[in-house]
Design a protein around this motif. Structure first.
Motif, PDB file in Angstrom:
ATOM      1  N   ARG A 107       0.851  -1.205   0.038  1.00 57.45           N
ATOM      2  CA  ARG A 107       0.052   0.156   0.079  1.00 57.45           C
ATOM      3  C   ARG A 107       0.924   1.089  -0.078  1.00 57.45           C
ATOM      4  O   ARG A 107       0.426   2.273  -0.375  1.00 57.45           O
ATOM      5  CB  ARG A 107      -1.000   0.203   1.172  1.00 57.45           C
ATOM      6  CG  ARG A 107      -2.047  -1.068   1.209  1.00 57.45           C
ATOM      7  CD  ARG A 107      -2.989  -1.095   0.081  1.00 57.45           C
ATOM      8  NE  ARG A 107      -4.094  -1.638   0.070  1.00 57.45           N
ATOM      9  CZ  ARG A 107      -5.081  -1.618  -0.920  1.00 57.45           C
ATOM     10  NH1 ARG A 107      -5.002  -0.891  -1.986  1.00 57.45           N
ATOM     11  NH2 ARG A 107      -6.056  -2.497  -0.792  1.00 57.45           N
ATOM     12  N   SER A 108       1.978   1.157   0.362  1.00 58.44           N
ATOM     13  CA  SER A 108       2.944   2.356   0.382  1.00 58.44           C
ATOM     14  C   SER A 108       3.691   2.544  -1.093  1.00 58.44           C
ATOM     15  O   SER A 108       4.726   3.606  -0.963  1.00 58.44           O
ATOM     16  CB  SER A 108       4.132   2.035   1.521  1.00 58.44           C
ATOM     17  OG  SER A 108       4.912   1.126   1.429  1.00 58.44           O
ATOM     18  N   ALA A 109       3.458   1.794  -1.815  1.00 54.63           N
ATOM     19  CA  ALA A 109       4.358   1.973  -3.130  1.00 54.63           C
ATOM     20  C   ALA A 109       4.050   3.238  -3.905  1.00 54.63           C
ATOM     21  O   ALA A 109       5.106   3.933  -4.500  1.00 54.63           O
ATOM     22  CB  ALA A 109       3.815   0.790  -4.131  1.00 54.63           C
ATOM     23  N   ASN A 110       2.790   3.865  -3.626  1.00 56.91           N
ATOM     24  CA  ASN A 110       2.627   5.302  -4.335  1.00 56.91           C
ATOM     25  C   ASN A 110       3.200   6.275  -3.476  1.00 56.91           C
ATOM     26  O   ASN A 110       3.483   7.527  -3.939  1.00 56.91           O
ATOM     27  CB  ASN A 110       1.104   5.441  -4.577  1.00 56.91           C
ATOM     28  CG  ASN A 110       0.539   4.694  -5.591  1.00 56.91           C
ATOM     29  OD1 ASN A 110       1.186   4.262  -6.710  1.00 56.91           O
ATOM     30  ND2 ASN A 110      -0.574   4.288  -5.497  1.00 56.91           N
ATOM     31  N   GLU A 111       3.620   6.160  -2.181  1.00 53.70           N
ATOM     32  CA  GLU A 111       4.224   7.236  -1.426  1.00 53.70           C
ATOM     33  C   GLU A 111       5.852   6.953  -1.666  1.00 53.70           C
ATOM     34  O   GLU A 111       6.435   8.153  -1.665  1.00 53.70           O
ATOM     35  CB  GLU A 111       3.737   6.929  -0.074  1.00 53.70           C
ATOM     36  CG  GLU A 111       2.316   7.157   0.059  1.00 53.70           C
ATOM     37  CD  GLU A 111       1.945   6.472   1.733  1.00 53.70           C
ATOM     38  OE1 GLU A 111       2.892   6.215   2.176  1.00 53.70           O
ATOM     39  OE2 GLU A 111       0.929   6.537   1.835  1.00 53.70           O
ATOM     40  N   ALA A 112       6.486   5.885  -1.408  1.00 52.06           N
ATOM     41  CA  ALA A 112       7.731   5.520  -1.714  1.00 52.06           C
ATOM     42  C   ALA A 112       8.054   4.280  -2.383  1.00 52.06           C
ATOM     43  O   ALA A 112       7.769   3.145  -1.272  1.00 52.06           O
ATOM     44  CB  ALA A 112       8.356   5.839  -0.394  1.00 52.06           C
ATOM     45  N   PHE A 113       8.510   4.069  -3.190  1.00 54.02           N
ATOM     46  CA  PHE A 113       8.781   2.951  -3.944  1.00 54.02           C
ATOM     47  C   PHE A 113      10.161   2.358  -3.664  1.00 54.02           C
ATOM     48  O   PHE A 113      11.187   2.912  -4.332  1.00 54.02           O
ATOM     49  CB  PHE A 113       8.673   2.933  -5.585  1.00 54.02           C
ATOM     50  CG  PHE A 113       8.843   1.475  -6.245  1.00 54.02           C
ATOM     51  CD1 PHE A 113       8.358   0.621  -5.889  1.00 54.02           C
ATOM     52  CD2 PHE A 113       9.579   1.744  -7.356  1.00 54.02           C
ATOM     53  CE1 PHE A 113       8.554  -0.582  -6.467  1.00 54.02           C
ATOM     54  CE2 PHE A 113       9.850   0.448  -8.056  1.00 54.02           C
ATOM     55  CZ  PHE A 113       9.108  -0.639  -7.671  1.00 54.02           C
ATOM     56  N   LYS A 114      10.319   1.688  -2.750  1.00 51.79           N
ATOM     57  CA  LYS A 114      11.515   1.167  -2.175  1.00 51.79           C
ATOM     58  C   LYS A 114      11.628  -0.439  -2.247  1.00 51.79           C
ATOM     59  O   LYS A 114      10.618  -0.997  -2.417  1.00 51.79           O
ATOM     60  CB  LYS A 114      11.653   1.444  -0.618  1.00 51.79           C
ATOM     61  CG  LYS A 114      11.720   2.893  -0.296  1.00 51.79           C
ATOM     62  CD  LYS A 114      11.948   3.092   1.298  1.00 51.79           C
ATOM     63  CE  LYS A 114      11.803   4.778   1.576  1.00 51.79           C
ATOM     64  NZ  LYS A 114      11.948   4.938   2.898  1.00 51.79           N
ATOM     65  N   PHE A 115      12.883  -0.709  -2.644  1.00 49.57           N
ATOM     66  CA  PHE A 115      13.125  -2.191  -3.049  1.00 49.57           C
ATOM     67  C   PHE A 115      14.543  -2.699  -2.818  1.00 49.57           C
ATOM     68  O   PHE A 115      15.369  -1.826  -2.832  1.00 49.57           O
ATOM     69  CB  PHE A 115      12.719  -2.673  -4.414  1.00 49.57           C
ATOM     70  CG  PHE A 115      13.603  -1.630  -5.416  1.00 49.57           C
ATOM     71  CD1 PHE A 115      14.909  -2.002  -5.787  1.00 49.57           C
ATOM     72  CD2 PHE A 115      12.993  -0.229  -5.868  1.00 49.57           C
ATOM     73  CE1 PHE A 115      15.452  -1.229  -6.777  1.00 49.57           C
ATOM     74  CE2 PHE A 115      13.709   0.325  -6.933  1.00 49.57           C
ATOM     75  CZ  PHE A 115      14.981  -0.165  -7.246  1.00 49.57           C
TER      76      PHE A 115
END
Length: 248
Positions: free
Chosen positions: A169-177
């Motif tokens: 759910r946080s992908a649109n806020e900060a795409f971290k990987f």
């Protein structure tokens, strides 16, 4: 110097796009440049051979090294040893994902390909793209030696998928990987790729057999003829001129 016309600018842009599409790796870029220079009446020199008497006034020459760099130069009609020179330089490589020496990986029912980061790239842009491989392959020539062959598989055979939004759910806020864990291309499903194959034998190879077979097919050789390779991932979507007025 008068400014270029719109037609001339468009032609230059089209030439650049064509060059980019023909150059998925530094090896391909150098090969394209080599053919351009030959077409422009440049003479190819070999570093292993003597250049004594080969360099002449008004001559145009070039040589390559390792298949990944090229040097071209022209000699003026009035040039004398000790005169000045003008040099323009650029690099032929760019940030990309390269196959590891041992790339065979698997997980969650998929065959995966281990890659290493080359250069400082915008790695998040590699997700969800139609990827393939290109580069240089060392092939047994049948006479006790090896031949360097260029290879480019044009079909999209790999993909680095991102998670569905309900799983992150946080992908649109900060795409971290994690670059080592998540930046790993999927090649095929295990069941489909290893259907009828000896899984124990496949585990002994540094790369997935299906990938080696596809590379060998592209080159028209057998898998056993492949000694080594240096392959890069690239986006199979072609470069193009865009914008409503063809200005982008």
């Amino acid at each position: 110097m008068s400014p270029l016309s719109k037609a001339q600018l468009c032609h230059q842009a089209e030439q650049l796009v064509d060059f980019i599409n023909k150059s998925p790796t530094p090896f391909h870029a150098i090969d394209v440049c080599r053919n351009w220079l030959r077409g422009a009446n440049f003479t190819e020199l070999k570093e292993k051979q003597s250049w004594c008497g080969a360099i002449k006034p008004n001559g145009r020459y070039f040589f390559t090294r390792n298949g990944s760099s090229i040097v071209a130069f022209a000699v003026g009609g009035k040039f004398r040893p000790g005169n000045g020179t003008s040099i323009v330089a650029a690099h032929s490589d760019s940030p990309c994902l390269k196959l590891k020496p041992v790339s065979r990986k698997s997980g969650a029912g998929f065959l995966q390909v281990g890659v290493q980061l080359y250069g400082g790239g915008l790695w998040h842009t590699w997700f969800d793209r139609d990827l393939s491989v290109a580069g240089r392959v060392m092939v047994n020539d049948g006479a006790g030696g090896y031949t360097s062959r260029l290879v480019q598989i044009e079909e999209p055979i790999m993909r680095i998928p991102s998670l569905a939004i309900h799983m992150d759910r946080s992908a649109n806020e900060a795409f971290k990987f994690n670059k080592e864990v998540h930046l790993t291309p999927i090649l095929a499903t295990i069941d489909k790729a290893l259907n009828g194959a000896d899984k124990d034998d496949a585990k002994k190879l540094p790369h997935h057999p299906v990938l080696l077979e596809r590379i060998a097919k592209q080159l028209g050789v057998s898998v056993g003829d492949i000694s080594d390779f240096e392959l890069c991932l690239y986006d199979t979507q072609k470069a193009t001129i865009g914008g409503l007025l063809n200005e982008l």
